[in-house]
Design an enzyme around this catalytic site. Structure first.
Site, PDB file in Angstrom:
ATOM      1  N   ARG A 160       0.878  -1.185   0.000  1.00 42.08           N
ATOM      2  CA  ARG A 160       0.000   0.000   0.000  1.00 42.08           C
ATOM      3  C   ARG A 160       0.900   1.215   0.000  1.00 42.08           C
ATOM      4  NH1 ARG A 160      -5.328   1.386   3.503  1.00 42.08           N
ATOM      5  NH2 ARG A 160      -6.085  -0.048   1.930  1.00 42.08           N
ATOM      6  N   HIS A 178      -7.213   0.411  -6.486  1.00 43.59           N
ATOM      7  CA  HIS A 178      -7.416  -0.450  -5.315  1.00 43.59           C
ATOM      8  C   HIS A 178      -8.051  -1.768  -5.779  1.00 43.59           C
ATOM      9  CE1 HIS A 178      -7.563  -1.644  -1.275  1.00 43.59           C
ATOM     10  NE2 HIS A 178      -8.470  -0.836  -0.770  1.00 43.59           N
ATOM     11  N   GLN A 226      -9.883  -4.255  -3.402  1.00 45.77           N
ATOM     12  CA  GLN A 226     -11.225  -3.802  -3.037  1.00 45.77           C
ATOM     13  C   GLN A 226     -12.216  -4.215  -4.124  1.00 45.77           C
ATOM     14  OE1 GLN A 226     -12.116  -2.058  -0.077  1.00 45.77           O
ATOM     15  NE2 GLN A 226     -14.129  -2.675  -0.809  1.00 45.77           N
ATOM     16  N   ASP A 254     -17.337   6.405  -1.777  1.00 47.91           N
ATOM     17  CA  ASP A 254     -16.047   6.343  -1.066  1.00 47.91           C
ATOM     18  C   ASP A 254     -15.853   7.726  -0.433  1.00 47.91           C
ATOM     19  OD1 ASP A 254     -13.426   5.824  -0.224  1.00 47.91           O
ATOM     20  OD2 ASP A 254     -12.561   5.934  -2.237  1.00 47.91           O
ATOM     21  N   CYS A 297     -16.467   1.274   0.504  1.00 45.61           N
ATOM     22  CA  CYS A 297     -15.261   0.468   0.746  1.00 45.61           C
ATOM     23  C   CYS A 297     -14.791   0.572   2.186  1.00 45.61           C
ATOM     24  CB  CYS A 297     -14.157   0.896  -0.207  1.00 45.61           C
ATOM     25  SG  CYS A 297     -13.785   2.666  -0.112  1.00 45.61           S
ATOM     26  N   ARG A 336     -13.263  -8.937   1.601  1.00 44.60           N
ATOM     27  CA  ARG A 336     -11.853  -8.640   1.329  1.00 44.60           C
ATOM     28  C   ARG A 336     -11.008  -9.883   1.634  1.00 44.60           C
ATOM     29  NH1 ARG A 336      -9.749  -3.508   1.361  1.00 44.60           N
ATOM     30  NH2 ARG A 336      -7.881  -4.653   0.735  1.00 44.60           N
TER      31      ARG A 336
HETATM   32  N1   CP Z   1     -11.164  -0.487   2.243  1.00 44.00           N
HETATM   33  C1   CP Z   1      -9.897  -0.498   2.708  1.00 44.00           C
HETATM   34  O1   CP Z   1      -8.926  -0.720   1.980  1.00 44.00           O
HETATM   35  O2   CP Z   1      -9.813  -0.296   4.050  1.00 44.00           O
HETATM   36  P1   CP Z   1      -8.480  -0.037   4.898  1.00 44.00           P
HETATM   37  O3   CP Z   1      -7.953   1.304   4.509  1.00 44.00           O
HETATM   38  O4   CP Z   1      -8.929  -0.118   6.318  1.00 44.00           O
HETATM   39  O5   CP Z   1      -7.491  -1.130   4.550  1.00 44.00           O
HETATM   40  N1  NVA Z   2     -10.118   6.594  -1.457  1.00 43.91           N
HETATM   41  C1  NVA Z   2      -9.734   6.131  -0.139  1.00 43.91           C
HETATM   42  C2  NVA Z   2      -9.880   4.659  -0.041  1.00 43.91           C
HETATM   43  C3  NVA Z   2      -9.513   4.039   1.275  1.00 43.91           C
HETATM   44  C4  NVA Z   2      -9.633   2.561   1.296  1.00 43.91           C
HETATM   45  C5  NVA Z   2      -8.321   6.575   0.151  1.00 43.91           C
HETATM   46  O1  NVA Z   2      -7.478   6.504  -0.749  1.00 43.91           O
HETATM   47  O2  NVA Z   2      -8.054   7.009   1.274  1.00 43.91           O
END
Ligand code: CP
Ligand code: NVA
Length: 300
Positions: free
Chosen positions: A103, A130, A133, A219, A255, A283
């Site tokens: 990430r 993502h 997701q 989101d 999400c 997930r």
């Molecule tokens: N939806 C998602 O990726 O959640 P987190 O940021 O908690 O991993």
């Molecule tokens: N769009 C959000 C998604 C988190 C899972 C972010 O990037 O923070």
């Protein structure tokens, strides 16, 4: 050949369906108290530049259930971000582990990680994508509707939306994306979606997108790393909040994490129409399916 999952379209449509099938089978087995341990002694390295609840816990728990192990590599745990380049991290870490999940902020970093890693790299979220997701979202939609559903995306057209656009094109979901002007899906992603099956309909009016939808998906408006843009984004997204009036009795997806009172009201998130906890659970099942599929297809 090493297979990666940097975005959904690293899989063919047939492969995506195969991963989802495997995930559904493994979910049923897990719920029946069965499951087996198809990845004994395998290790997943998990690189995190940003915070996470679902991604971290679902991958770590998933690896345990598969008979393997996951190592959390946060921003202060390794040299990445403190002087060691991503390509050196990739080459060293992939000599130890069997998969890397990352990430990171910059999408180019996960691309470089995949380029220099000798083991499969899985994108656990970048500023642009993502895909894990999307796997969970498609599994959740398939459980309720098959893929014979109309989905309205209402909100920011960034990472979660962009991977969903690709996944929706690959499985043939009917999708309309409503974003404020200036927050739309990247043209390159729209072109890729077109090549995979279809571009989504685009709108700037949430009501127009929601009208024909079975499912409404949103989101956060302020993504991780965008905290300085907060005030501007709250203004720009006015009218895009999912309220009971706007969504009616449609299925609602998010999400998570949610910013209640911004992109979604507390009432909508807590309503029986929200399937957000199933998305979150899925997930883990979806990623277990992906890990096993990557393992089988990496060692061919
Ligand atoms: N939806 C998602 O990726 O959640 P987190 O940021 O908690 O991993
Ligand atoms: N769009 C959000 C998604 C988190 C899972 C972010 O990037 O923070």
């Amino acid at each position: 050949m090493t297979r990666n999952f940097v975005d959904v379209d690293d899989l063919t449509a047939d492969e995506l369906h195969a991963v989802l099938d495997r995930a559904a089978t493994m979910k049923a087995a897990h719920q029946a108290g069965e499951g087996g341990k198809p990845l004994p002694d395998r290790t997943l390295g998990m690189v995190f530049e940003k915070p996470s609840t679902r991604t971290r816990v679902s991958f770590e728990t998933g690896m345990t259930q598969l008979g393997g192990h996951a190592i959390f590599l946060g921003p202060d745990d390794i040299h990445l971000g403190h002087g060691e380049p991503i390509r050196d991290t990739a080459r060293a870490v992939s000599r130890y582990v069997d998969f890397i999940m990352a990430r990171v902020f910059d999408h180019a970093d996960v691309v470089e990680l995949a380029q220099f890693s000798s083991v499969p790299v899985i994108n656990g979220l970048t500023d642009d994508a993502h895909p894990c997701q999307t796997l969970a979202d498609l599994l959740t939609i398939r459980e309720r509707f098959g893929f014979d559903a109309s989905v309205a995306w209402v909100g920011d057209g960034n990472n979660v939306c962009q991977s969903f656009v690709l996944g929706a094109a690959m499985v043939g979901l009917d999708l309309t994306v409503a974003t404020p002007e200036g927050y739309g899906v990247d043209e390159g992603v729209l072109k890729r979606a077109e090549g995979l099956g279809s571009r989504p309909e685009l709108a700037t009016d949430p009501a127009e997108a929601i009208a024909g939808a079975d499912v409404v998906y949103t989101d956060v408006w302020v993504s991780m790393g965008q905290e300085d843009e907060r005030e501007q984004k709250l203004q720009d997204f006015e009218g895009f909040q999912l309220t009971t009036d706007r969504v009616g009795d449609r299925t609602v997806m998010h999400c998570l994490p949610a910013h209640r009172g911004e992109e979604i009201t507390d009432d909508v998130l807590e309503s029986n129409n929200a399937v957000v906890w199933d998305q979150a659970e899925n997930r883990m099942h979806a990623q277990k399916g992906l890990l096993v599929w990557l393992h089988e297809n990496d060692s061919e």
